[in-house]
Design a protein around this motif. Structure first.
Motif, PDB file in Angstrom:
ATOM      1  N   LEU A  73     -29.359  30.102 -55.380  1.00  0.00           N
ATOM      2  CA  LEU A  73     -28.352  29.155 -55.864  1.00  0.00           C
ATOM      3  C   LEU A  73     -29.000  27.829 -56.247  1.00  0.00           C
ATOM      4  CD1 LEU A  73     -25.646  29.705 -53.111  1.00  0.00           C
ATOM      5  CD2 LEU A  73     -25.902  30.907 -55.272  1.00  0.00           C
ATOM      6  N   SER A  74     -28.326  27.077 -57.120  1.00  0.00           N
ATOM      7  CA  SER A  74     -28.829  25.755 -57.489  1.00  0.00           C
ATOM      8  C   SER A  74     -28.425  24.744 -56.427  1.00  0.00           C
ATOM      9  CB  SER A  74     -28.239  25.342 -58.826  1.00  0.00           C
ATOM     10  OG  SER A  74     -26.856  25.132 -58.668  1.00  0.00           O
ATOM     11  N   GLY A  75     -29.004  23.545 -56.521  1.00  0.00           N
ATOM     12  CA  GLY A  75     -28.737  22.493 -55.531  1.00  0.00           C
ATOM     13  C   GLY A  75     -27.252  22.186 -55.386  1.00  0.00           C
ATOM     14  N   GLY A  76     -26.587  22.066 -56.515  1.00  0.00           N
ATOM     15  CA  GLY A  76     -25.159  21.752 -56.481  1.00  0.00           C
ATOM     16  C   GLY A  76     -24.360  22.867 -55.834  1.00  0.00           C
ATOM     17  N   MET A  77     -24.738  24.121 -56.160  1.00  0.00           N
ATOM     18  CA  MET A  77     -24.046  25.280 -55.583  1.00  0.00           C
ATOM     19  C   MET A  77     -24.248  25.329 -54.066  1.00  0.00           C
ATOM     20  SD  MET A  77     -22.199  27.119 -57.370  1.00  0.00           S
ATOM     21  CE  MET A  77     -21.760  27.098 -59.062  1.00  0.00           C
ATOM     22  N   ARG A  78     -25.485  25.041 -53.650  1.00  0.00           N
ATOM     23  CA  ARG A  78     -25.773  25.060 -52.218  1.00  0.00           C
ATOM     24  C   ARG A  78     -24.932  24.025 -51.494  1.00  0.00           C
ATOM     25  NH1 ARG A  78     -31.546  24.344 -53.237  1.00  0.00           N
ATOM     26  NH2 ARG A  78     -32.082  26.300 -54.232  1.00  0.00           N
ATOM     27  N   GLN A  79     -24.794  22.853 -52.097  1.00  0.00           N
ATOM     28  CA  GLN A  79     -23.989  21.833 -51.434  1.00  0.00           C
ATOM     29  C   GLN A  79     -22.529  22.285 -51.383  1.00  0.00           C
ATOM     30  OE1 GLN A  79     -24.437  20.023 -49.134  1.00  0.00           O
ATOM     31  NE2 GLN A  79     -25.312  18.113 -49.843  1.00  0.00           N
ATOM     32  N   ARG A  80     -22.076  23.021 -52.391  1.00  0.00           N
ATOM     33  CA  ARG A  80     -20.723  23.564 -52.336  1.00  0.00           C
ATOM     34  C   ARG A  80     -20.595  24.567 -51.189  1.00  0.00           C
ATOM     35  NH1 ARG A  80     -17.576  22.945 -57.255  1.00  0.00           N
ATOM     36  NH2 ARG A  80     -18.805  21.658 -58.649  1.00  0.00           N
ATOM     37  N   VAL A  81     -21.644  25.380 -51.027  1.00  0.00           N
ATOM     38  CA  VAL A  81     -21.617  26.334 -49.921  1.00  0.00           C
ATOM     39  C   VAL A  81     -21.545  25.584 -48.587  1.00  0.00           C
ATOM     40  CG1 VAL A  81     -22.962  28.075 -48.674  1.00  0.00           C
ATOM     41  CG2 VAL A  81     -22.792  28.175 -51.152  1.00  0.00           C
ATOM     42  N   MET A  82     -22.330  24.508 -48.478  1.00  0.00           N
ATOM     43  CA  MET A  82     -22.301  23.708 -47.247  1.00  0.00           C
ATOM     44  C   MET A  82     -20.910  23.149 -46.993  1.00  0.00           C
ATOM     45  SD  MET A  82     -25.079  23.836 -45.717  1.00  0.00           S
ATOM     46  CE  MET A  82     -24.669  22.624 -44.464  1.00  0.00           C
ATOM     47  N   ILE A  83     -20.277  22.692 -48.061  1.00  0.00           N
ATOM     48  CA  ILE A  83     -18.925  22.154 -47.898  1.00  0.00           C
ATOM     49  C   ILE A  83     -17.974  23.262 -47.456  1.00  0.00           C
ATOM     50  CG2 ILE A  83     -16.974  21.124 -49.128  1.00  0.00           C
ATOM     51  CD1 ILE A  83     -19.044  19.657 -50.866  1.00  0.00           C
ATOM     52  N   SER A  84     -18.106  24.436 -48.057  1.00  0.00           N
ATOM     53  CA  SER A  84     -17.217  25.528 -47.668  1.00  0.00           C
ATOM     54  C   SER A  84     -17.479  25.931 -46.215  1.00  0.00           C
ATOM     55  CB  SER A  84     -17.384  26.718 -48.611  1.00  0.00           C
ATOM     56  OG  SER A  84     -18.667  27.261 -48.473  1.00  0.00           O
ATOM     57  N   LEU A  85     -18.749  25.871 -45.813  1.00  0.00           N
ATOM     58  CA  LEU A  85     -19.090  26.177 -44.424  1.00  0.00           C
ATOM     59  C   LEU A  85     -18.400  25.192 -43.479  1.00  0.00           C
ATOM     60  CD1 LEU A  85     -20.964  27.853 -42.536  1.00  0.00           C
ATOM     61  CD2 LEU A  85     -22.719  26.157 -42.922  1.00  0.00           C
ATOM     62  N   ALA A  86     -18.407  23.923 -43.897  1.00  0.00           N
ATOM     63  CA  ALA A  86     -17.785  22.895 -43.069  1.00  0.00           C
ATOM     64  C   ALA A  86     -16.265  23.046 -43.029  1.00  0.00           C
ATOM     65  CB  ALA A  86     -18.166  21.511 -43.591  1.00  0.00           C
ATOM     66  N   LEU A  87     -15.717  23.615 -44.082  1.00  0.00           N
ATOM     67  CA  LEU A  87     -14.252  23.697 -44.164  1.00  0.00           C
ATOM     68  C   LEU A  87     -13.670  24.916 -43.479  1.00  0.00           C
ATOM     69  CD1 LEU A  87     -13.647  22.696 -47.866  1.00  0.00           C
ATOM     70  CD2 LEU A  87     -13.396  21.299 -45.831  1.00  0.00           C
ATOM     71  N   LEU A  88     -14.502  25.921 -43.228  1.00  0.00           N
ATOM     72  CA  LEU A  88     -14.029  27.226 -42.778  1.00  0.00           C
ATOM     73  C   LEU A  88     -13.026  27.155 -41.641  1.00  0.00           C
ATOM     74  CD1 LEU A  88     -16.963  29.741 -42.821  1.00  0.00           C
ATOM     75  CD2 LEU A  88     -14.728  29.986 -43.867  1.00  0.00           C
ATOM     76  N   CYS A  89     -13.354  26.391 -40.614  1.00  0.00           N
ATOM     77  CA  CYS A  89     -12.479  26.355 -39.448  1.00  0.00           C
ATOM     78  C   CYS A  89     -11.460  25.230 -39.547  1.00  0.00           C
ATOM     79  CB  CYS A  89     -13.312  26.224 -38.184  1.00  0.00           C
ATOM     80  SG  CYS A  89     -14.232  27.710 -37.843  1.00  0.00           S
ATOM     81  N   GLU A  90     -11.319  24.680 -40.741  1.00  0.00           N
ATOM     82  CA  GLU A  90     -10.383  23.601 -40.971  1.00  0.00           C
ATOM     83  C   GLU A  90     -10.531  22.504 -39.917  1.00  0.00           C
ATOM     84  OE1 GLU A  90      -6.535  25.005 -42.069  1.00  0.00           O
ATOM     85  OE2 GLU A  90      -7.551  26.003 -43.733  1.00  0.00           O
ATOM     86  N   PRO A  91     -11.657  21.823 -39.937  1.00  0.00           N
ATOM     87  CA  PRO A  91     -11.895  20.813 -38.919  1.00  0.00           C
ATOM     88  C   PRO A  91     -10.985  19.599 -39.119  1.00  0.00           C
ATOM     89  CG  PRO A  91     -13.562  20.671 -40.611  1.00  0.00           C
ATOM     90  CD  PRO A  91     -12.734  21.869 -40.935  1.00  0.00           C
ATOM     91  N   LYS A  92     -10.824  18.846 -38.027  1.00  0.00           N
ATOM     92  CA  LYS A  92     -10.025  17.624 -38.137  1.00  0.00           C
ATOM     93  C   LYS A  92     -10.874  16.492 -38.689  1.00  0.00           C
ATOM     94  CE  LYS A  92      -7.293  19.161 -34.312  1.00  0.00           C
ATOM     95  NZ  LYS A  92      -7.599  19.558 -32.938  1.00  0.00           N
ATOM     96  N   LEU A  93     -12.166  16.569 -38.382  1.00  0.00           N
ATOM     97  CA  LEU A  93     -13.063  15.510 -38.842  1.00  0.00           C
ATOM     98  C   LEU A  93     -14.259  16.122 -39.561  1.00  0.00           C
ATOM     99  CD1 LEU A  93     -14.131  12.586 -38.871  1.00  0.00           C
ATOM    100  CD2 LEU A  93     -15.102  12.998 -36.617  1.00  0.00           C
ATOM    101  N   LEU A  94     -14.538  15.596 -40.735  1.00  0.00           N
ATOM    102  CA  LEU A  94     -15.697  16.052 -41.491  1.00  0.00           C
ATOM    103  C   LEU A  94     -16.677  14.883 -41.595  1.00  0.00           C
ATOM    104  CD1 LEU A  94     -16.966  18.311 -43.192  1.00  0.00           C
ATOM    105  CD2 LEU A  94     -15.766  17.399 -45.168  1.00  0.00           C
ATOM    106  N   ILE A  95     -17.887  15.092 -41.074  1.00  0.00           N
ATOM    107  CA  ILE A  95     -18.907  14.049 -41.177  1.00  0.00           C
ATOM    108  C   ILE A  95     -19.829  14.407 -42.328  1.00  0.00           C
ATOM    109  CG2 ILE A  95     -20.807  12.887 -40.000  1.00  0.00           C
ATOM    110  CD1 ILE A  95     -19.495  13.556 -37.357  1.00  0.00           C
ATOM    111  N   CYS A  96     -19.968  13.506 -43.288  1.00  0.00           N
ATOM    112  CA  CYS A  96     -20.839  13.768 -44.431  1.00  0.00           C
ATOM    113  C   CYS A  96     -21.990  12.789 -44.386  1.00  0.00           C
ATOM    114  CB  CYS A  96     -20.087  13.573 -45.738  1.00  0.00           C
ATOM    115  SG  CYS A  96     -18.508  14.382 -45.779  1.00  0.00           S
ATOM    116  N   ASP A  97     -23.214  13.308 -44.199  1.00  0.00           N
ATOM    117  CA  ASP A  97     -24.386  12.441 -44.135  1.00  0.00           C
ATOM    118  C   ASP A  97     -25.113  12.491 -45.476  1.00  0.00           C
ATOM    119  OD1 ASP A  97     -26.509  10.919 -43.470  1.00  0.00           O
ATOM    120  OD2 ASP A  97     -27.123  12.062 -41.721  1.00  0.00           O
TER     121      ASP A  97
END
Lengths: 335, 325, 295
Positions: B157-181
């Motif tokens: 995957l490209s860099g942008g796609m990977r970051q999308r995957v990371m975001i989807s990973l973070a969203l999976l469990c529908e967290p209350k707080l998302l920390i973006c570094d």
């Protein structure tokens, strides 16, 4: 106008061959694909584009730090690319470079004195006492002091190291400096210091810069003319103010609109491009931008647009500004 | 105080280094309301990343310790959590997106395998349900061919796609707080614009709160409701976003804003803050910014200023002391 | 800052470097232990003859095979009545000389080959690295024995054969270091300044591979000491009656069931030395080159 050009780049190409094993044909990556531009004495010419567009490779190739595949780079009328290597080496006192990463571009085992002495020694300038004086002078000019002479690069912060890198580049009084992303590795509060230093040195020493950057706000602030690169090709060239006020190529438009706002209340009409930059080893046919272009037409998929005059000293390569029929016939005749 | 999701009080961290101990953050105080995007702005060494790692209990145990303060997440003190409790929190209630999408994905697992990990740990689902949930979330973040992507590896995957995957990973469990570094620092501007748009939209859809860590004031201006400005391990200013840009109180914030090229005339000398960011071992008594501050006076070198507030606008600067000098 | 102040600054830096070394060393007990063993070893190899309670060559046959702690022989005597403690003390010199000399010789050859291969690449690199591959495909000890058999025994010859078999490790490591360095931006910066290829090699590449060479050499010394002992044990290498730990093992092996002390104590000396050198080498690597630190 012609006489005013310090550096002229004509049809410069840099292809990389990637071998994929014994029995497969080699992959050719066209990092820089047939670009031409000229830099006028005393100006700051910017090359902008996203990672992998070939802007850094262009900078290195035109200083002959890597070998070009084809093309010529004329400096004061002489083609650097065809000169014998020894001639190029002595020419380097006039052509210098500032690097992006101030941590990687200074030898960790050399003191500041040794780092700054090297260019003087190599080009055999001045007597030993004069050299010392020159080093002390240049350190003061870039905002450091003699107290730093016997220190090693690791004892300095990123901004200070970049000042050392700049001192090394200007100590020989060069005419032309390639600055490859000189501030992008620095902290925000230090970036402006280094930009100011570059601006001041340009005035003081009458330098000509090739400024390679992906940071459009810095480019807008300090450069005179800009060339926008996409996948190894220049897609638009214009005077800086004109380019930011009236970008012609859809890619330039998208690039400028993608820059984050400078105030939260600022509303910006944004062209968000879909998709990613294509793989440079396998660029799209026709116009290489057509896969992401919001205005793509049929012709864009098959025929590569040529750079056309679209304004005063403003060129762009896009079918939106060409007579399609003519272009088509032209292409058929040539093919 | 029910609408406060995360509250950090007087947090201090100590790191053991080869040379002795340093305090990368000192007396950090802020809170994050439900549904809000709070920006944390600072340069390298400001302690912004250390703060976020502390919230997730991700500091290296051997070389660091919390010397003061508390962190409350949903009114529960979490600094004393055991490993097990933290594991339950991470990925489930709090997720994190890192700067470098390549190194935060494991190269030997497919996208599908990596994404099913948090679901296996936190949710009871059948394999089919899991796969459906993963494809759904990948589609939400705008990944084309989601059904095929789950069988591919990160390097495809490209860099942008990977970051999308990371975001989807973070969203999976529908967290209350998302920390973006620094989620977009490694990306190109056109890709950054895509990702920021996506994050705004996702935040709205999922009704999450976001802690957005960055050094880029432009990104802050686009994304955040309120901003915490950090310098050399301390908070120097907290304000609502428009207030911060219109009326910065701390000289450091003022300097940062004034030095942006867009706030200066073309080709003119940029306003610039003199000096260098101090190293952690160089910070002593007094205000950490005093040696670079154009307004510094005796008191600044002698004593660390407390937080002075003007409504919701906090700043740690002696100039803001109500009765003046 | 005037000239003398600059000088003072440099002197202060030197002393603080020594201080720094000991402060860092004091934080690792393995490093301290290793350093202690090395210091002891150096001390013994220089002053061994004066410290040894008996003449290591003196062989009163009547006193043969005395067990430890009898008649003032702390570690006992061998079949010829020679004091084992004295022979171990004096034998330390052989181990130190062989370890250090081989490391220097092998390091020198290996560095030259590695730098040439890594810096100039092309067919030179291919040829040199194939030689290295072939050499590495032989078991180390076997190769040492073969060379030793060809050129003959003795201290100098054992050093030569160890170095001829051992330089390839240096060549491999140094080549890869040089390859990585070549791509560093400061090398590009040197080219952009106009520095010649030879000067880049001398001023920019060599100083930066010094640290890996030292680390590798310190780790290899232990290997060489053990290899010398093995070769001497097999009857090559240092010849009796010259005391060396390896040939003490060789001579003692016939008495392994009746007089255990003949081979036990030289064996322990070898183990302690190898361990100490490796401890120190590991510490050196972790301190000088934290990137290499294995987790």
């Amino acid at each position: 106008m012609e006489d005013n050009n310090l550096v002229e780049i004509k049809n410069l190409k840099k292809y990389y061959e990637i071998s994929r094993g014994l029995f497969k044909s080699k992959l050719i990556v066209k990092a820089v694909d047939d670009i031409s531009f000229s830099i006028r004495t005393g100006e700051t010419f910017a090359l902008v584009g996203e990672s992998g567009c070939g802007k850094s490779t262009t900078g290195k190739t035109l200083l002959r730090l890597t070998d070009a595949t084809a093309g010529e780079v004329k400096y004061k009328g002489e083609n650097i690319l065809s000169l014998p290597y020894d001639k190029v080496r002595s020419l380097r006192s006039e052509l210098q470079m500032v690097f992006q990463d101030p941590y990687a571009s200074l030898n960790p085992k050399m003191t500041i004195k040794q780092i700054l002495m090297e260019p003087l020694r190599v080009h055999n300038k001045f007597t030993p006492e004069e050299r010392m004086q020159k080093i002390v002078d240049i350190l003061e000019i870039v905002g450091l002091s003699k107290a730093h002479l016997n220190r090693y690069p690791s004892e300095f912060s990123g901004g200070q190291r970049q000042r050392i890198g700049i001192a090394r580049a200007v100590i020989l009084n060069p005419d032309f400096i390639v600055a490859d992303e000189p501030v992008s590795a620095l902290d925000v509060s230090v970036q402006s210091q280094v930009i100011n230093l570059l601006l001041r040195l340009q005035k003081e020493f009458g330098l000509t810069y090739l400024f390679i950057s992906h940071d459009l706000s810095v480019v807008e602030h300090m450069t005179d003319r800009v060339a926008v690169m996409y996948l190894g090709k220049i897609v638009e060239t214009a005077a800086t103010e004109e380019l930011f006020a009236d970008p012609k190529h859809p890619y330039t438009q998208a690039l400028i609109s993608a820059v984050p706002v400078s105030h939260p209340s600022e509303e910006r009409e944004r062209i968000v491009l879909t998709g990613d930059v294509p793989n440079p080893a396998n660029p799209p046919s026709g116009c290489s931008f057509h896969t992401r272009c919001p205005f793509a037409m049929d012709i864009c998929k098959t025929i590569e647009p040529k750079l056309k005059q679209v304004g005063n000293d403003h060129i762009a390569s896009c079918h939106l500004y060409t007579e399609h029929k003519e272009e088509k016939e032209d292409a058929i005749i040539h093919s | 105080m029910t609408d406060v999701l995360l509250e950090i009080k007087n947090l201090g961290i100590e790191f053991k280094t080869g040379e002795g101990t340093v305090q990368p953050i000192r007396g950090v105080d802020f809170f994050l309301k439900k549904g809000e995007t709070l920006g944390v702005v600072g340069e390298s060494g400001s302690g912004k990343s250390v703060t976020s790692l502390t919230v997730l209990g991700l500091l290296p145990e051997k070389t660091s310790k919390i010397v003061s303060g508390s962190i409350h997440f949903e009114d529960e003190e979490i600094t004393h959590y055991s490993d097990r409790q933290y594991r339950k929190l991470r990925g489930n209630d709090i997720s994190m997106i890192f700067q470098e999408p390549m190194t935060s994905l494991n190269p030997v697992f497919t996208i599908g395998e990596q994404l099913s990990e948090p679901l296996k740990r936190h949710k009871k689902m059948s394999k089919k349900q899991r796969e459906k949930a993963i494809v759904d979330v990948l589609k939400q973040v705008g990944i084309p061919r989601a059904e095929q992507i789950i069988d591919e590896y990160p390097h495809q995957l490209s860099g942008g796609m990977r970051q999308r995957v990371m975001i989807s990973l973070a969203l999976l469990c529908e967290p209350k707080l998302l920390i973006c570094d620094e989620p977009t620092t490694a990306l190109d501007v056109t890709i950054q614009a895509q990702i920021l748009k996506l994050m705004k939209q996702v935040k709205q859809d999922k009704d999450m709160s976001m802690l957005f860590i960055t050094h880029d004031l432009g990104v802050v201006a686009e994304m955040c409701d309120r901003v915490v400005v950090m310098y050399a391990g301390e908070i120097v200013e907290v304000a609502e976003i428009n207030e911060l840009f219109d009326n910065p109180l701390h000289p450091y914030t003022k300097g940062l804003l004034a030095s942006l090229p867009t706030n200066n005339d073309r080709k003119s000398k940029l306003y610039s803050i003199k000096g260098q960011v101090p190293r952690p071992n160089e910070i002593g008594e007094g205000c950490a910014f005093a040696n670079r501050c154009p307004f510094a006076f005796d008191k600044c070198y002698a004593k660390t200023p407390p937080a002075f507030s003007e409504g919701d606008h906090l700043s740690k600067c002696w100039l803001q002391q109500p009765e003046g000098r | 800052m005037n000239a003398t102040e600059v000088m003072d600054d440099q002197i202060n830096k030197k002393t603080s470097k020594v201080k720094n070394f000991f402060r860092k060393l004091s934080r690792s007990w393995t490093g301290m232990l290793g350093f202690g063993i090395i210091v002891l070893l150096l001390f013994l190899s220089i002053f061994g003859e004066w410290i040894a309670p008996y003449d290591p060559m003196d062989a009163p046959l009547s006193k043969g095979l005395l067990p430890p702690m009898t008649d003032g022989h702390i570690l006992g005597t061998d079949q010829l009545g020679r004091d084992i403690l004295s022979r171990i003390i004096v034998g330390a010199r052989v181990s130190v000389i062989i370890g250090v000399a081989t490391a220097v010789l092998a390091g020198l050859i290996g560095t030259i080959v590695g730098v040439i291969a890594g810096y100039f690449r092309g067919w030179v690199d291919v040829v040199l690295m194939r030689i290295v591959d072939v050499t590495l495909s032989f078991p180390f000890i076997l190769l040492v024995l073969v060379i030793n058999a060809i050129i003959g025994t003795g201290l100098t010859n054992i050093i030569i054969s160890l170095a001829v078999a051992g330089w390839v490790i240096f060549a491999r490591v140094i080549r890869s270091e040089v390859l990585a360095l070549r791509e560093k931006e400061f090398i590009t910066a040197a080219i952009a300044t106009g520095v010649s290829k030879f000067e880049i090699l001398v001023r920019h590449i060599l100083p930066n591979i010094f640290t890996p060479i030292i680390i590798l050499a310190s780790l290899q010394i232990g290997t060489y000491i053990i290899a010398e002992a093995s070769v001497s044990f097999l009857g090559f290498g240092v010849q009796p009656p010259e005391p060396a730990w390896g040939n003490m093992l060789n001579e003692g092996k016939d008495y392994i069931f009746s007089s255990w002390w003949l081979i036990t104590f030289p064996g322990i000396a070898i183990i302690i030395t190898a361990l100490g050198v490796n401890f120190f080498g590991d510490w050196l690597r972790d301190t000088l080159d934290p990137d290499l630190k294995g987790e």
